[in-house]
Structures are given as C-alpha cells and as structure tokens.
Design an enzyme around this catalytic site. Structure first.
Site, PDB file in Angstrom:
ATOM      1  N   LYS A  75       0.841  -1.204   0.000  1.00 44.27           N
ATOM      2  CA  LYS A  75       0.000   0.000   0.000  1.00 44.27           C
ATOM      3  C   LYS A  75       0.873   1.250   0.000  1.00 44.27           C
ATOM      4  O   LYS A  75       1.840   1.336   0.776  1.00 44.27           O
ATOM      5  CB  LYS A  75      -0.908  -0.047   1.228  1.00 44.27           C
ATOM      6  CG  LYS A  75      -1.953   1.051   1.303  1.00 44.27           C
ATOM      7  CD  LYS A  75      -2.851   0.829   2.514  1.00 44.27           C
ATOM      8  CE  LYS A  75      -3.913   1.913   2.654  1.00 44.27           C
ATOM      9  NZ  LYS A  75      -4.799   1.665   3.808  1.00 44.27           N
ATOM     10  N   SER A 145      -9.417   2.262   2.839  1.00 41.60           N
ATOM     11  CA  SER A 145      -8.457   2.991   2.034  1.00 41.60           C
ATOM     12  C   SER A 145      -7.485   2.088   1.273  1.00 41.60           C
ATOM     13  O   SER A 145      -6.728   2.559   0.431  1.00 41.60           O
ATOM     14  CB  SER A 145      -7.654   3.943   2.939  1.00 41.60           C
ATOM     15  OG  SER A 145      -6.943   3.214   3.939  1.00 41.60           O
ATOM     16  N   SER A 169     -10.388  -0.283   6.838  1.00 42.36           N
ATOM     17  CA  SER A 169      -9.693  -0.189   5.552  1.00 42.36           C
ATOM     18  C   SER A 169      -9.064  -1.474   5.040  1.00 42.36           C
ATOM     19  O   SER A 169      -8.537  -1.490   3.929  1.00 42.36           O
ATOM     20  CB  SER A 169      -8.610   0.896   5.630  1.00 42.36           C
ATOM     21  OG  SER A 169      -9.192   2.158   5.797  1.00 42.36           O
TER      22      SER A 169
END
Length: 428
Positions: A75, A145, A169
């Site tokens: 990420k 996210s 997330s």
C-alpha cells in the site's frame, strides 16, 4: 493454470520443490497486470525491470523464508527503500525514503518479492480517492483505504498485498472484492514506516485468496501461538453470531450473508449461538470516532504547517478540530475501549470465534464513496484480530463477505478457525 492464478500456498509448494521460480511467477503476475490494470488501476507505482531483478535475487538465495518467491503488493503509504511512497498526496509525489517500513523489511527477509505500490485513499485517511476500480465491476469502488491492495489480489495481479486498517480499511475492501483478509491484533505487527493517522487504531493487515495464504504472512510476523495449530474441525467449533450495535445499518444483502454463513456452519456441525453484546458496546462506535479524530489532529499538523495550500481540506479540518473533540471526550473514549476490551476477551474460550458482518452491503457505485466502516471500526478500537471471508453475492452480483473475530492475541487460533470454516462459508 498460469502461475498468477496460484494461491500463495500453492505457489509456495512449487517454489520449494523447484518446479517454479520467483522470476517465472513474477513475470506471470506482470503479464496479468499488463492485461488488467488499464481497467482496475490498482497500482500507483510499478517497475517491471526492478521486480524481475528482485525476483532473480530471491532465486539465488540459499536460505528460503516462508514467503520465498511470492510477489507482494505494498500500500502506497508504507515505505519501500527502492520505490516512492506518495501517500496519494500531491505533497509527496516522488518521495523515496530510502528505507523499508518494518513490515516490508520483514517480508523481504522472508523472501517476498516486492512487486510495486498499490493505490490508496490519500494518507489512508480521506481526501483524494484511489483511481482503483472494483475488479468485479469497474463502475464500483473496491473499498478503501486499501483500495489497490484489495483489487490487485482479487484481480489475480499478485497473491499477497499489505493493507492497513484504522477504521475498516482492510476488512471492508476484502468484502467488496470477494477475497480474504486479516487485520491482526493491534501492535503485533510493527507499523514503523507506515504513515501514522491514529496510534491507537492503525494496524498493518494483509490480503490473500485463501486462509492458508493469510497464515503464511502470519508465520512471517511470528504471531503468538502460530507454531501450534489447534487442529479443530468445524464440528468442534462453537461460533457466536453477533449482529452488533449497528445491525440496523446493514443492507439486506449483508444481513443475508451473516444469516447464511451461520446456517451453513450449523448444517456442517458447528455449535452456533446468538451473541448479544453487553450495554457498554452501544457506545463503542462513537468512541472510535472520537479517538480517530482526536488523534488525527496531530497526525497531519506537519503537513498543515509546511504545505497548507496543497493539503486537502479533509486534513486541514482535522488539524483545526472541526469535530470539536475535547480532552475529556478522548479520555472517556479510551476508558470505554478499555472496559469493552475486557468484556470482549471474557467471552473466550466459551467461543472459538464470533461471526459478524464485514460491510454494510455491496460495494457502492463510483470512486468517492468507499463504503461505511461502521461494521469494522469497533473491532479496530478493541484491538482484536479479524479475518474476512467471502460468503455470497448481493442483488447486483457483487461479493458480500462476513468476518470472524477473536480475542486479543488470539490471532493464531482465529486462523485455525478460518481454515475450518472458510470452505463451509465460502461455498459459492
């Protein structure tokens, strides 16, 4: 079957036997990315030549770790020594810290090939959304996210990927994309080198396409008890079914997914009981919001002062305390969380795990609405491990999952439960 189609566990067996190389697996994933990423847009940074060089180095190693040869997405708010970390923010475009975050360094140390950076909601918190689309329907969000990480794994681009969870997330995108994910006990995975939003909540998690794949990553992080599987069968499990304090917000497809998973487990021989949480849990969702916004004030103060004009209004609002969070409120939220953690842990070992919704419903249309984290945020504040399991499809044919939850530091046992119940729940 092409190598990119393999689960991490299946690929590991071939890699350990010498029937597959890290380079061949990496090249296959890169081919899949070239085919699918123009639609899915999961990656914010990808250097195919660097990935192949990294894979070749892994193929030369004599000592093989538990993640040997497995491509892994990271990420884009987690630092990587050889790639930029932009946080999807105009402030940090091209930023390269020159060192790996702790989780990335551990993955490399266990032989993983860091394939690239996956797109994220800005700072994994708000502001700009990822460009990423849901692999099942490009008109819908993959969640956030950890948008790119979930979509990349779901679309076969990479067998494993790191996400993070401060509200929902990691688990929510897994439900939207129809894959497995793990949010471990808070603090058992070193979060150094990942952008800080809330020190009480931020947790490194990971995505995969099978429970056994989740376990490989857990082994790399040496989670408590991971070396001693319980070996329980479905028939030996007692599962609590918890609608939770936000059940009224669940769409029909999410309610159906929970009830269907419970029925499947009961039919398979598990003891399934309804679980009503004690009264203090009625305030746990609001407590998480207070902690999130209260700690978020300081998380973006540096950018507020040094790049005010470039910083998204979402984060200026946080620094300026738009929610009017007070010190006593924050202290009260901490106290409630502590009380509820004790109450939760006391439910075990009566239950082996608790089954609960993973998301409000199907993935919403568009990119801006990444989904309501209300069925995840309480567990994040409680610091407990959660595992997302695909369950069914909603009215638009999109995946709808559930999650199982355990007590603090019960990660290894929860992985054992996941291995037993996943074939029963994920039966479609």
């Amino acid at each position: 079957m092409e190598p990119w189609q393999l689960t991490a566990t299946a690929a590991t067996a071939l890699l350990q036997e010498g029937r597959l190389t890290a380079e061949a697996l990496t090249r296959s994933c890169l081919e899949r990315i070239a085919e699918r990423d123009p639609v899915t847009k999961a990656w914010s940074y990808l250097d195919p030549l660097l990935a192949i060089r990294s894979a070749r180095e892994v193929d030369k190693t004599y000592v093989r770790g538990v993640l040997h040869g497995l491509p892994l997405g990271v990420k884009d708010m987690i630092d990587t020594a050889d790639m930029p970390t932009t946080h999807n923010s105009p402030i940090y475009q091209g930023l390269q810290q020159g060192r790996d975050a702790a989780c990335v360094g551990i993955a490399r140390g266990e032989g993983a090939v860091i394939l690239g950076k996956t797109d994220t909601v800005e700072f994994a918190a708000g502001g700009r959304r990822a460009l990423t689309r849901n692999p099942h329907d490009a008109a819908r969000t993959p969640g956030g996210s950890s948008s790119g990480s979930a979509a990349a794994v779901a679309d076969g681009m990479v067998p494993l990927a790191f996400g993070t969870q401060t509200g929902g997330s990691t688990i929510r995108p897994a439900s939207f994309c129809g894959i497995y994910a793990m949010k471990p006990t808070h603090g058992v995975v070193n979060s150094e080198g990942a952008k800080r939003y809330s020190h009480t909540l931020d947790t490194i998690g990971w995505y995969a396409r099978a429970p056994s794949d989740l376990r490989l990553v857990a082994e790399a992080f040496r989670l408590f008890g991971i070396e001693a599987p319980t070996g329980k069968t479905v028939q030996q499990l007692r599962i609590g079914v918890c609608q939770g304090p936000n059940w009224h917000l669940a769409e029909e497809e999410s309610q159906n997914a929970l009830l269907l998973a419970a029925k499947r487990l009961e039919a398979a021989g598990a003891i399934v009981e309804e679980l009503a949480l004690p009264q203090p849990f009625e305030g746990i969702t609001e407590a998480q919001r207070v902690v999130l916004l209260g700690e978020g004030r300081g998380a973006f103060l540096q950018e507020y002062l040094q790049a005010h004009g470039t910083l998204h209004a979402d984060f200026r609002d946080r620094v300026e305390n738009f929610a009017d969070i007070t010190g006593p409120q924050l202290a009260g939220a901490y106290n409630l969380a502590g009380d509820c953690r004790k109450l939760w842990d006391a439910l075990f070992p009566r239950f082996d795990a608790v089954l609960t919704p993973a998301a409000v419903g199907e993935a919403p249309l568009g990119r801006q609405d990444t989904g309501n984290p209300v069925f995840n945020s309480m567990w994040t504040l409680l610091h407990v491990p959660c595992i997302a399991i695909p369950a069914t499809r909603g009215p638009h044919g999109m995946p709808v999952g559930v999650q199982i939850v355990g007590p603090r530091f019960g990660d290894a046992a929860l992985l054992d439960v996941a291995a037993a119940v996943a074939p029963v729940i994920d039966a479609e």
